[in-house]
Scaffold this motif. Structure first.
Motif, PDB file in Angstrom:
ATOM      1  N   THR A 190       0.809  -1.227   0.000  1.00 42.73           N
ATOM      2  CA  THR A 190       0.000   0.000   0.000  1.00 42.73           C
ATOM      3  C   THR A 190       0.836   1.268   0.000  1.00 42.73           C
ATOM      4  O   THR A 190       0.308   2.345  -0.236  1.00 42.73           O
ATOM      5  CB  THR A 190      -0.915   0.017   1.231  1.00 42.73           C
ATOM      6  N   GLN A 239      -1.292   3.825   8.514  1.00 41.87           N
ATOM      7  CA  GLN A 239      -2.367   2.919   8.893  1.00 41.87           C
ATOM      8  C   GLN A 239      -2.017   2.324  10.246  1.00 41.87           C
ATOM      9  O   GLN A 239      -0.843   2.209  10.614  1.00 41.87           O
ATOM     10  CB  GLN A 239      -2.575   1.830   7.840  1.00 41.87           C
ATOM     11  N   PRO A 285       2.860   8.454   1.785  1.00 40.29           N
ATOM     12  CA  PRO A 285       1.561   9.116   1.599  1.00 40.29           C
ATOM     13  C   PRO A 285       0.650   9.123   2.812  1.00 40.29           C
ATOM     14  O   PRO A 285      -0.313   9.887   2.860  1.00 40.29           O
ATOM     15  CB  PRO A 285       0.921   8.323   0.463  1.00 40.29           C
ATOM     16  N   GLY A 286       0.917   8.262   3.787  1.00 42.59           N
ATOM     17  CA  GLY A 286       0.042   8.249   4.956  1.00 42.59           C
ATOM     18  C   GLY A 286       0.343   7.102   5.888  1.00 42.59           C
ATOM     19  O   GLY A 286       1.327   6.361   5.714  1.00 42.59           O
ATOM     20  N   ARG A 345      -4.437   9.346   5.346  1.00 42.51           N
ATOM     21  CA  ARG A 345      -3.581   9.841   4.261  1.00 42.51           C
ATOM     22  C   ARG A 345      -3.258  11.307   4.492  1.00 42.51           C
ATOM     23  O   ARG A 345      -4.094  12.069   4.953  1.00 42.51           O
ATOM     24  CB  ARG A 345      -4.259   9.633   2.911  1.00 42.51           C
ATOM     25  N   GLU A 357      -6.984   4.197   8.553  1.00 43.98           N
ATOM     26  CA  GLU A 357      -6.153   4.614   7.432  1.00 43.98           C
ATOM     27  C   GLU A 357      -6.181   6.133   7.378  1.00 43.98           C
ATOM     28  O   GLU A 357      -7.257   6.744   7.346  1.00 43.98           O
ATOM     29  CB  GLU A 357      -6.664   4.023   6.127  1.00 43.98           C
ATOM     30  N   LEU A 371       1.607   2.700   2.446  1.00 45.74           N
ATOM     31  CA  LEU A 371       1.302   3.357   3.712  1.00 45.74           C
ATOM     32  C   LEU A 371       2.204   2.787   4.795  1.00 45.74           C
ATOM     33  O   LEU A 371       2.672   1.643   4.706  1.00 45.74           O
ATOM     34  CB  LEU A 371      -0.164   3.146   4.085  1.00 45.74           C
TER      35      LEU A 371
END
Length: 655
Positions: free
Chosen positions: A537, A576, A573-574, A611, A609, A539
């Motif tokens: 992902t 989780q 990007p982010g 972002r 999650e 993430l």
């Protein structure tokens, strides 16, 4: 009395040749140190001293020529070096001159007691004042004791010698022969800074607080340290040598000496070495206090300065912390000098820091200066028990109170990466580290360190975790309550073995990053946040934990913000995370981060999650300027991550 000294002065004036003829054979001659070397007298000693035989010549480092060590003069002169400079190094290494290992602080007493007898002192002094007193100028160090002990004093009188204050004055009537000269003082030109010295200087500058008192020397690394201190305030000087870098910091206002606890406002030194500009600045400068080396270098005197920072160089350091500074490849290279004096003095100073600084490699990167063991024939100048901080361009190793395993890991972490593998293999072979110990993979990201203030007003250092944090993180985990442990690991956990902790500190600082929170001035870890990037992902899985007694004080908020900043800088990007539905403090931290959250519940756990929005992160609305009152903040005993900006709806499905 004025007429008396003036008449005596005239009677004492002779040529250099005439002065040298007054020296009997078989005597020990001391030559003035550093930039105060009387070059005219030294030249005459060799060229006009045909009558001399078996004379010994002693001195500290001198900047000028040393013709008396040439093989052709072996029957007349033999040199004894208190400190080996470039002009006599070959002679010492070839056995044509001798080296005396001695603490610089003890040389004056050796001379005064005549254990090291000085018969003749060759000096360079300023012209006399109206009272008939000359100044020893830029060199008092061991010269002061030689002046008091020698039976024959011969001095060049040079108008270019600055009149310095302190214990530097000498009644001209005590000098037997005066040789007028008018020549520029010898200069010591600073080497151009390179990237390695700049990086070392930056690391050391971070260790120096405002109001500290400094000891430093000359060379690329000391100059690089001083160049980094322009933004500091109220620094002081107590050193054996004063350089151009000190002058520049005084003129910039960074050095004032106002907070010194010994001789406040004074630049205390035993000799001055640098440029003509420096010598002109020192002339009649009342802030400069020249003292002999048994004062400047006495460890008890040094320790009288609170927050004493001693910065000294080295040729090599072994994995136990032993420092080689006077021998290289089994050959004598320099000397003990003042290193041990200042290391021990700074160690005993309240708030003091003894620092050893050296590049990680030598010989164009082919040799590691961090060594598993010092080479045979290498002398230990500073013992492992005296060493606190060791600094290379790769960072800082704090060895004080560390066992051999911890020391080896800390020093390997600041060794050049090309040599870390073989150093670790050697440490394993000696049973100094655990058999499965990993090698530090990359350069530690010092630029990520931040001193932060929490909402409750606590000052914390937020920094990347490093390989030496293993035990501190273990202490953090074992100190958690059962509830906090359950929240963090989504279950009860009784053990936190070495293997687990090693994984937590074995980082690449890109796809795998951890930040720890340490109360200012300690290595105690009260909170940690970590992310690992999911390749599928992109993430980052994020989790964190804060010690129970620090929960509710804003530690989680600071860790969240800093880890988000680190992740954003690396293009992640982010985040989780998996959080127990009952872990309200953890959920609060995520929601108050200001990040948009998508969530789904799977049994007793929420999968979150988050972002990152485009653009720079925005500070959370709940964060107020430092020093203002702020409400207590919920803080997790479990997972977590960073963020900024307003309130977001609580999870209960997609949001």
């Amino acid at each position: 009395m004025q007429r008396d000294w003036r008449q005596q002065y005239v009677d004492k004036v002779v040529t250099a040749e005439e002065a040298i003829r007054g020296i009997p054979p078989g005597r020990r001659i001391l030559i003035g140190s550093g930039a105060a070397e009387p070059v005219t007298l030294v030249q005459a000693l060799v060229e006009k001293g045909e009558h001399l035989a078996d004379n010994e010549v002693v001195h500290l480092l001198t900047l000028g020529p040393a013709p008396y060590v040439e093989p052709t003069h072996a029957r007349r002169f033999r040199h004894i070096a208190f400190f080996i400079g470039p002009n006599v190094r070959q002679a010492v290494q070839e056995g044509r001159a001798d080296f005396m290992p001695v603490f610089l602080s003890e040389i004056p007493e050796l001379i005064r007691s005549r254990r090291v007898r000085i018969d003749v002192a060759l000096l360079q002094v300023s012209p006399p004042d109206s009272h008939g007193y000359v100044s020893l100028g830029v060199s008092v160090d061991v010269v002061r004791s030689a002046v008091d002990a020698a039976t024959l004093l011969i001095a060049e009188v040079n108008p270019n010698m600055p009149r310095t204050h302190g214990d530097s004055f000498l009644d001209v009537r005590r000098i037997h022969h005066l040789v007028p000269v008018d020549v520029p003082l010898l200069e010591a030109h600073a080497e151009p800074a390179d990237e390695v010295s700049r990086q070392i200087g930056a690391h050391i500058a971070r260790l120096i607080p405002d109001g500290a008192t400094l000891q430093t020397g000359i060379g690329k690394i000391p100059d690089a340290v001083l160049a980094q201190l322009g933004g500091h305030h109220a620094l002081g000087i107590h050193t054996e040598m004063l350089s151009d870098g000190v002058m520049r910091l005084v003129e910039a206002g960074a050095i004032t000496g106002r907070r010194k606890t010994l001789l406040p406002g004074k630049l205390v030194t035993s000799f001055i070495m640098g440029s003509r500009e420096l010598y002109a600045w020192a002339h009649e400068n009342p802030a400069i206090e020249m003292r002999p080396s048994d004062f400047t270098n006495d460890p008890m005197t040094v320790a009288s300065n609170e927050n004493m920072i001693a910065i000294n160089g080295a040729l090599a350091v072994d994995l136990t912390g032993q420092v080689a500074a006077d021998t290289l490849g089994g050959c004598f290279f320099s000397g003990i000098g003042g290193q041990v004096d200042f290391m021990r003095g700074a160690r005993r100073s309240r708030g003091g820091k003894p620092i050893i600084a050296l590049p990680s490699t030598a010989k164009a990167g082919t040799v590691s200066r961090i060594q598993a063991a010092l080479e045979p024939g290498t002398g230990v100048v500073t013992s492992r028990g005296d060493v606190h901080y060791v600094v290379t361009e790769y960072g800082v190793a704090d060895l004080w109170g560390r066992n051999i395993r911890e020391r080896a890991l800390a020093l390997i972490a600041i060794a050049h990466p090309d040599f870390r593998g073989e150093l670790m293999a050697a440490a394993k072979g000696r049973k100094w580290v655990l058999p499965d110990q990993v090698v530090p993979r990359v350069r530690y990201p010092w630029a990520e360190e931040r001193l932060e203030r929490t909402l409750s007003g606590d000052s914390l250092l937020i920094r990347p975790a490093r390989i030496t944090d293993e035990r501190a993180l273990q202490d953090l985990m074992y100190g958690l309550s059962s509830e906090s442990c359950y929240r963090r690991f989504l279950g009860f956990k009784k053990e936190h073995p070495h293997e687990e902790m090693q994984r937590l500190v074995d980082l690449d600082y890109e796809h795998d990053m951890a930040l720890v929170a340490c109360p200012r001035g300690t290595d105690e870890v009260v909170g940690v946040v970590r992310y690992i990037v999911d390749p599928a992902t992109r993430l980052a899985d994020v989790d964190f934990v804060v010690r129970d007694d620090w929960q509710g004080r804003g530690v989680g908020t600071v860790l969240m913000r800093r880890i988000r900043e680190a992740a954003t800088a690396r293009g992640i990007p982010g985040f989780q995370a998996d959080v127990l539905a009952t872990n309200k403090p953890m959920m609060d931290v995520f929601h108050e981060s200001g990040l948009p959250i998508r969530s789904r519940r799977e049994g007793a756990v929420y999968h979150l999650e988050m972002r990152f929005p485009a653009g720079p992160p925005v500070e959370p609305s709940s964060v107020r300027p430092l020093g203002r009152a702020a409400p207590r903040h919920a803080d997790p005993g479990g997972e977590a991550v960073p963020a900024p900006s307003a309130h977001v709806p609580r999870p209960g499905g997609a949001s």
